[in-house]
Design a protein around this motif. Structure first.
Motif, short mmCIF file in Angstrom:
data_model
loop_
_atom_site.label_atom_id
_atom_site.label_comp_id
_atom_site.label_asym_id
_atom_site.label_seq_id
_atom_site.Cartn_x
_atom_site.Cartn_y
_atom_site.Cartn_z
N CYS A 46 0.93 -1.32 -0.37
CA CYS A 46 -0.15 -0.05 -0.74
C CYS A 46 0.64 1.15 -0.28
O CYS A 46 1.25 1.81 0.71
CB CYS A 46 -1.11 -0.09 1.08
N ILE A 47 1.04 1.80 -1.33
CA ILE A 47 1.52 3.71 -1.23
C ILE A 47 0.73 4.20 -1.17
O ILE A 47 -0.50 4.32 -1.97
CB ILE A 47 2.73 3.02 -2.83
N ASN A 48 1.09 5.50 -0.20
CA ASN A 48 -0.04 6.44 -0.41
C ASN A 48 0.18 7.39 -1.56
O ASN A 48 0.74 7.22 -2.79
CB ASN A 48 -0.66 7.62 0.71
N LYS A 49 -0.86 8.57 -2.24
CA LYS A 49 -0.33 8.99 -2.88
C LYS A 49 0.63 9.71 -3.92
O LYS A 49 0.96 10.37 -4.48
CB LYS A 49 -1.81 9.98 -3.71
N ASP A 50 0.83 10.36 -2.49
CA ASP A 50 2.48 11.45 -2.69
C ASP A 50 2.87 11.03 -2.62
O ASP A 50 4.73 11.02 -2.28
CB ASP A 50 1.67 13.04 -1.60
N SER A 51 3.30 8.92 -2.10
CA SER A 51 4.44 8.63 -2.21
C SER A 51 5.30 8.12 -0.87
O SER A 51 7.15 7.92 -0.72
CB SER A 51 5.96 8.34 -3.19
N THR A 52 4.76 9.26 0.28
CA THR A 52 5.34 10.17 1.80
C THR A 52 5.34 8.39 2.84
O THR A 52 6.07 8.50 3.83
CB THR A 52 4.81 11.09 2.35
N GLU A 53 4.27 7.99 2.02
CA GLU A 53 4.24 6.48 3.32
C GLU A 53 4.00 5.25 2.39
O GLU A 53 2.97 5.38 1.02
CB GLU A 53 2.42 5.89 4.35
N ALA A 54 4.33 3.66 2.22
CA ALA A 54 3.96 2.90 2.33
C ALA A 54 3.96 1.54 3.01
O ALA A 54 5.07 1.34 4.19
CB ALA A 54 5.52 2.50 0.68
N ARG A 55 3.33 0.64 2.50
CA ARG A 55 3.32 -0.26 3.44
C ARG A 55 3.87 -1.58 2.70
O ARG A 55 2.56 -1.67 1.86
CB ARG A 55 2.10 -0.77 4.62
N PHE A 95 6.05 -4.46 6.96
CA PHE A 95 7.52 -3.13 7.06
C PHE A 95 6.82 -2.03 6.17
O PHE A 95 5.69 -1.72 5.96
CB PHE A 95 8.68 -3.54 5.89
N ILE A 96 7.29 -0.38 6.73
CA ILE A 96 6.79 0.33 6.84
C ILE A 96 7.94 1.67 6.72
O ILE A 96 8.20 1.00 6.84
CB ILE A 96 5.88 1.47 7.70
N SER A 97 8.04 2.41 5.09
CA SER A 97 8.39 3.53 4.78
C SER A 97 7.75 5.09 5.01
O SER A 97 6.22 5.05 5.03
CB SER A 97 8.68 3.53 3.52
N LYS A 142 13.45 2.09 -4.20
CA LYS A 142 14.34 1.98 -3.43
C LYS A 142 13.69 2.53 -1.84
O LYS A 142 13.67 4.14 -1.44
CB LYS A 142 16.30 2.38 -3.76
N TRP A 143 13.02 2.07 -1.40
CA TRP A 143 12.29 2.27 -0.36
C TRP A 143 13.31 1.96 0.68
O TRP A 143 13.89 0.78 1.24
CB TRP A 143 11.00 1.26 0.02
N ASP A 144 13.60 3.07 2.12
CA ASP A 144 13.74 2.82 3.12
C ASP A 144 13.03 1.79 4.34
O ASP A 144 11.70 3.13 4.59
CB ASP A 144 14.07 4.12 3.85
N VAL A 145 12.86 1.26 4.78
CA VAL A 145 12.19 0.43 5.44
C VAL A 145 12.30 0.25 6.95
O VAL A 145 13.15 0.13 7.00
CB VAL A 145 10.83 -0.62 5.18
N ILE A 146 11.11 0.41 7.63
CA ILE A 146 11.42 -0.44 9.38
C ILE A 146 10.57 -1.52 9.53
O ILE A 146 9.33 -1.50 8.83
CB ILE A 146 11.60 0.63 10.24
N GLY A 147 10.68 -2.90 9.80
CA GLY A 147 10.13 -3.53 10.59
C GLY A 147 8.58 -3.42 11.17
O GLY A 147 8.94 -2.55 12.51
N ILE A 148 7.48 -3.53 11.41
CA ILE A 148 7.00 -3.03 12.20
C ILE A 148 5.78 -4.47 12.84
O ILE A 148 5.97 -5.82 12.16
CB ILE A 148 5.75 -1.85 11.14
N SER A 149 5.48 -3.63 13.97
CA SER A 149 4.57 -5.53 14.42
C SER A 149 3.27 -4.87 14.80
O SER A 149 3.43 -3.81 15.49
CB SER A 149 5.35 -6.54 15.23
N TYR A 150 2.32 -5.59 14.96
CA TYR A 150 0.73 -5.56 15.74
C TYR A 150 0.24 -5.98 16.91
O TYR A 150 0.70 -6.97 16.66
CB TYR A 150 -0.36 -5.67 14.42
#
Length: 150
Positions: A46-55, A95-97, A142-150
């Motif tokens: 999932c990538i938001n429209k302005d590409s400032t967040e991706a999951r 993962f999220i960016s 190239k997305w800079d990502v970090i792992g997330i957990s719920y």
């Protein structure tokens, strides 16, 4: 306390302090994961429209197929011991960016892992991680990502 004992104690404390701070200067290995958007290991992107967040959601290797996930759910509900556990099995890793991707023309000079290689290894939190895939326009994101957990 004798003077010699105080000096030894001071030297040991100094060495411990220096060893702690010396770890900060060590650059951690960067993990670059290259994958195709149609890779079956990918659950969802999932990538938001302005590409400032991706999951990015990736299936855990042993739960990649629907049959394996259905069997795990059936096993969970049929075994009373599992129902008393912390919860349902986790089928994905997420993962999220929070930054826009870097557009690159080529993967030349970049050490990359395939999705399979990435899932076969367990990387501790804190490693710089990047997800890379080829866009429809022909360049790589190239997305800079970090792992997330719920």
């Amino acid at each position: 306390m004798s003077i010699a004992f105080k000096k030894i104690k001071s030297i040991i404390l100094l060495l411990i302090t220096l060893s702690c701070f010396s770890q900060n200067g060590i650059e951690k290995k960067k993990i670059n994961v290259f994958f195709h958007l149609k890779n079956k290991a990918i659950n969802k992107i999932c990538i938001n429209k302005d590409s400032t967040e991706a999951r990015f959601s990736i299936f855990v290797d042993k739960y990649q197929t629907k049959v394996a996930r259905d069997k795990a759910m059936q096993d969970y509900y049929n075994d009373p011991r599992d129902r008393n556990s912390a919860g349902l099995p986790s089928f994905t890793v997420s993962f999220i960016s929070f930054t826009k991707p870097v557009k690159i023309k080529s993967l030349t000079g970049i050490n990359v892992l395939t999705m399979k290689q990435f899932r076969d290894k367990l990387f501790p939190q804190g490693y710089p991680m990047y997800f890379i895939y080829k866009s429809d326009e022909g360049y790589y994101l190239k997305w800079d990502v970090i792992g997330i957990s719920y």
